[in-house]
Write a protein that holds these residues in place. Structure first.
Motif, short mmCIF file in Angstrom:
data_model
loop_
_atom_site.label_atom_id
_atom_site.label_comp_id
_atom_site.label_asym_id
_atom_site.label_seq_id
_atom_site.Cartn_x
_atom_site.Cartn_y
_atom_site.Cartn_z
N VAL A 1 0.83 -1.20 0.00
CA VAL A 1 0.00 0.00 0.00
C VAL A 1 0.87 1.25 0.00
N ILE A 2 1.91 1.25 0.82
CA ILE A 2 2.81 2.41 0.87
C ILE A 2 3.47 2.65 -0.48
N ALA A 3 3.94 1.59 -1.11
CA ALA A 3 4.58 1.72 -2.42
C ALA A 3 3.60 2.21 -3.48
N ARG A 4 2.40 1.64 -3.47
CA ARG A 4 1.39 2.04 -4.46
C ARG A 4 0.98 3.49 -4.25
N ARG A 5 0.79 3.90 -3.00
CA ARG A 5 0.41 5.29 -2.73
C ARG A 5 1.50 6.25 -3.20
N ALA A 6 2.76 5.88 -3.00
CA ALA A 6 3.87 6.72 -3.46
C ALA A 6 3.83 6.87 -4.99
N GLU A 7 3.51 5.78 -5.68
CA GLU A 7 3.40 5.83 -7.15
C GLU A 7 2.28 6.78 -7.57
N VAL A 8 1.13 6.66 -6.90
CA VAL A 8 -0.02 7.51 -7.24
C VAL A 8 0.31 8.97 -6.95
N GLU A 9 0.91 9.23 -5.81
CA GLU A 9 1.26 10.61 -5.48
C GLU A 9 2.30 11.17 -6.43
N ALA A 10 3.20 10.32 -6.93
CA ALA A 10 4.22 10.77 -7.87
C ALA A 10 3.59 11.17 -9.20
N THR A 11 2.54 10.46 -9.62
CA THR A 11 1.90 10.78 -10.90
C THR A 11 0.77 11.78 -10.74
N ALA A 12 -0.04 11.66 -9.71
CA ALA A 12 -1.22 12.52 -9.56
C ALA A 12 -0.93 13.73 -8.68
N GLY A 13 0.14 13.69 -7.92
CA GLY A 13 0.41 14.78 -6.99
C GLY A 13 -0.40 14.63 -5.72
N ARG A 14 -0.04 15.44 -4.76
CA ARG A 14 -0.77 15.40 -3.49
C ARG A 14 -1.92 16.40 -3.58
N GLY A 15 -2.98 16.12 -2.85
CA GLY A 15 -4.13 17.03 -2.84
C GLY A 15 -3.76 18.41 -2.35
N VAL A 16 -2.88 18.47 -1.40
CA VAL A 16 -2.48 19.76 -0.84
C VAL A 16 -1.71 20.60 -1.87
N ASP A 17 -1.11 19.96 -2.87
CA ASP A 17 -0.40 20.71 -3.90
C ASP A 17 -1.35 21.63 -4.67
N THR A 18 -2.57 21.19 -4.90
CA THR A 18 -3.58 22.01 -5.57
C THR A 18 -3.90 23.24 -4.73
N VAL A 19 -4.05 23.02 -3.43
CA VAL A 19 -4.35 24.14 -2.53
C VAL A 19 -3.19 25.13 -2.50
N ILE A 20 -1.97 24.62 -2.40
CA ILE A 20 -0.79 25.49 -2.35
C ILE A 20 -0.67 26.29 -3.64
N ALA A 21 -0.90 25.64 -4.78
CA ALA A 21 -0.83 26.34 -6.07
C ALA A 21 -1.88 27.46 -6.13
N ALA A 22 -3.08 27.19 -5.63
CA ALA A 22 -4.15 28.21 -5.64
C ALA A 22 -3.78 29.38 -4.72
N LEU A 23 -3.15 29.08 -3.60
CA LEU A 23 -2.78 30.14 -2.66
C LEU A 23 -1.67 31.04 -3.21
N GLN A 24 -0.88 30.51 -4.14
CA GLN A 24 0.22 31.29 -4.71
C GLN A 24 -0.26 32.28 -5.76
N GLN A 25 -1.48 32.10 -6.26
CA GLN A 25 -2.03 33.00 -7.28
C GLN A 25 -2.63 34.24 -6.63
N GLU A 26 -2.49 35.35 -7.31
CA GLU A 26 -3.02 36.61 -6.76
C GLU A 26 -4.54 36.58 -6.67
N THR A 27 -5.17 35.99 -7.68
CA THR A 27 -6.63 35.86 -7.63
C THR A 27 -6.99 34.38 -7.62
N TYR A 28 -8.06 34.09 -6.91
CA TYR A 28 -8.51 32.70 -6.77
C TYR A 28 -9.31 32.30 -8.00
N ASP A 29 -8.94 31.15 -8.58
CA ASP A 29 -9.63 30.63 -9.76
C ASP A 29 -10.25 29.28 -9.41
#
Length: 161
Positions: free
Chosen positions: A66-94
């Motif tokens: 499970v740990i190995a598979r989750r690491a694979e998924v996170e490597a390809t799909a990214g972490r959910g928090v990455d989307t939030v961080i990317a949105a916070l870096q933008q001047e306007t929320y999209d």
């Protein structure tokens, strides 16, 4: 006798202090060091459910898979928090950008969740009926136990936890 009295009192005091410290650590272990997870928790669950060595090893192997598979998924799909961080870096929320990023990320995570549930199901149905019922009852009472059981201890240690 007078020469030995201070030593006797010293050792009695030392024994009492050590027993108090051990008692505090024992009772407060979960609060001080956090609840057991991953490898520790596999041993805890195995002991509680009275799993034999083969089932304990199978559960440990499932955890590693499970740990190995989750690491694979996170490597390809990214972490959910990455989307939030990317949105916070933008001047306007999209919100549309966040929606599409979530949709794109959700498919690999959905496949992972389906796979994970299937692997857990396979394992659970190798247990004796009483063990299976006890585990399912335990998970019903405390659903986060699944993640405690399958967590990656190395990530927790890297975070300082």
């Amino acid at each position: 006798m007078r020469g030995r009295l201070p030593w006797i009192l010293f050792f009695v005091s030392l024994a009492l202090n050590v027993s108090v410290i051990v008692g505090v650590l024992w009772v407060g272990h979960g609060r001080l060091f956090g609840p057991p997870t991953g490898e520790q928790f596999v041993g805890h669950i195995a002991e509680e459910l009275k799993l034999d060595r083969a089932h304990t090893d199978a559960l440990q192997a499932l955890r590693q898979e499970v740990i190995a598979r989750r690491a694979e998924v996170e490597a390809t799909a990214g972490r959910g928090v990455d989307t939030v961080i990317a949105a916070l870096q933008q001047e306007t929320y999209d919100p549309e950008a966040v929606r599409w990023a979530s949709i794109e990320r959700s498919q690999p995570m959905r496949e992972y969740f389906i796979w994970l549930t299937g692997r857990l199901h396979d394992f659970v149905w190798t247990l004796e009926p009483a063990q299976r019922d006890a585990l399912i009852r335990k998970l019903n009472e405390e659903p986060r136990l699944i993640w405690m059981l399958l967590s990656d201890d190395s990530k927790r240690a890297a975070k300082g936890g």
